[in-house]
Design a protein around this motif. Structure first.
Motif, short mmCIF file in Angstrom:
data_model
loop_
_atom_site.label_atom_id
_atom_site.label_comp_id
_atom_site.label_asym_id
_atom_site.label_seq_id
_atom_site.Cartn_x
_atom_site.Cartn_y
_atom_site.Cartn_z
N LYS A 178 0.83 -1.20 0.00
CA LYS A 178 0.00 0.00 0.00
C LYS A 178 0.87 1.25 0.00
CE LYS A 178 -3.98 -2.08 2.35
NZ LYS A 178 -4.78 -2.10 3.60
N ALA A 179 1.94 1.24 0.81
CA ALA A 179 2.84 2.39 0.85
C ALA A 179 3.55 2.58 -0.49
CB ALA A 179 3.87 2.20 1.97
N ARG A 180 3.92 1.48 -1.13
CA ARG A 180 4.60 1.56 -2.42
C ARG A 180 3.66 2.12 -3.49
NH1 ARG A 180 5.93 -2.15 -6.78
NH2 ARG A 180 7.97 -1.56 -7.64
N ILE A 181 2.41 1.68 -3.48
CA ILE A 181 1.43 2.21 -4.44
C ILE A 181 1.22 3.71 -4.22
CG2 ILE A 181 -1.01 2.16 -5.09
CD1 ILE A 181 -0.98 -0.86 -4.53
N LYS A 185 1.98 6.65 -6.90
CA LYS A 185 0.96 7.62 -7.29
C LYS A 185 1.48 9.05 -7.14
CE LYS A 185 -3.27 4.97 -6.45
NZ LYS A 185 -4.51 4.86 -5.62
N LYS A 186 2.19 9.31 -6.04
CA LYS A 186 2.76 10.65 -5.82
C LYS A 186 3.78 10.97 -6.90
CE LYS A 186 2.19 11.14 -0.81
NZ LYS A 186 2.91 11.30 0.50
N LYS A 187 4.59 9.98 -7.24
CA LYS A 187 5.61 10.18 -8.27
C LYS A 187 4.95 10.46 -9.62
CE LYS A 187 9.67 7.97 -10.33
NZ LYS A 187 10.53 6.75 -10.33
N GLU A 189 1.91 11.69 -10.12
CA GLU A 189 1.27 13.00 -10.08
C GLU A 189 2.30 14.11 -10.24
OE1 GLU A 189 -1.84 13.91 -10.05
OE2 GLU A 189 -2.52 11.83 -10.14
N LYS A 190 3.47 13.94 -9.64
CA LYS A 190 4.53 14.94 -9.75
C LYS A 190 5.00 15.05 -11.19
CE LYS A 190 9.05 16.23 -7.93
NZ LYS A 190 10.15 15.84 -7.00
N GLN A 191 5.21 13.91 -11.84
CA GLN A 191 5.65 13.92 -13.23
C GLN A 191 4.58 14.52 -14.14
OE1 GLN A 191 6.57 9.77 -13.83
NE2 GLN A 191 8.68 10.00 -13.12
N ARG A 192 3.30 14.20 -13.84
CA ARG A 192 2.21 14.75 -14.65
C ARG A 192 2.14 16.27 -14.50
NH1 ARG A 192 -3.29 15.72 -14.12
NH2 ARG A 192 -3.23 15.13 -11.92
#
Length: 210
Positions: A178-181, A185-187, A189-192
């Motif tokens: 769950k922490a890895r997912i 997701k944060k990564k 969103e940051k790239q997007r």
């Protein structure tokens, strides 16, 4: 001698080997419950006296249980030259008591019996191929005083260890996944966001230039 040394003490030490096993388990793509079932199968198998067959048994059990086969193979690492003395001693002692034997064989005698029966099996195999007499002088003693106590005690202790490993590993693996997912997701969103900002700057520049 070098090969024997690497088998008893792998390059980088047992701590590094254990860290690598944990790393591989963390990278498995299956759900936590499947990985944990595989771990339980591998841990259980490590307590059986069927040396040389641990990979096959662990993989078969994992498949029957609907667990991850790779996790089961990695979990057989629980049985290694460091832990085998403890596993063998506890298994033979418990098995001897449950079978009503007066006393269990000492640990050094247990390993010596495995060594002797291995030599006997190999000698008889060559005898079958060459036509020499096949003699089972030490097999009966080994089977009744070593193998059966080890098997009975190992199955019981291995079952407890397998269940415990499942109960402990499942929530840990689930939390890690769950922490890895969440991190992925944060990564993403940051790239997007960076891509959107870059696209917006490019459009403004094109508008000014136009």
């Amino acid at each position: 001698m070098a090969a024997i040394g690497r088998a008893l003490y792998p390059r980088g030490g047992w701590w590094r080997a254990a860290r690598y096993m944990v790393y591989r388990l963390r990278r498995l793509p299956d759900p936590a419950y499947k990985i944990s079932r595989g771990i339980a199968a591998g841990v259980f198998t490590s307590f059986t006296p069927l040396f040389g067959l641990h990979f096959f048994i662990a993989a078969g059990l994992a498949w029957i249980m609907g667990g991850n086969v790779v996790a089961s193979l990695l979990a057989t690492f629980v049985g290694n030259p460091v832990t085998f003395p403890v596993i063998a001693g506890a298994s033979v002692e418990l098995g001897a008591r449950l079978l009503g034997q007066d006393h269990a064989l000492p640990l050094n005698a247990t390993f010596d019996a495995f060594s002797r029966v291995s030599v006997e099996l190999w000698s008889n195999l060559k005898g079958v191929l060459t036509g020499r007499p096949v003699v089972w002088t030490g097999f009966e003693h080994f089977f009744s005083n070593v193998f059966m106590p080890y098997l009975v005690g190992g199955v019981l202790i291995g079952t407890v260890a397998g269940v415990a490993s499942y109960l402990m590993s499942r929530p840990v693996i689930s939390a890690y996944q769950k922490a890895r997912i969440k991190r992925l997701k944060k990564k993403f969103e940051k790239q997007r966001r960076i891509a959107q900002e870059a696209a917006a700057k490019r459009m403004k520049k094109e508008a000014r230039d136009g």
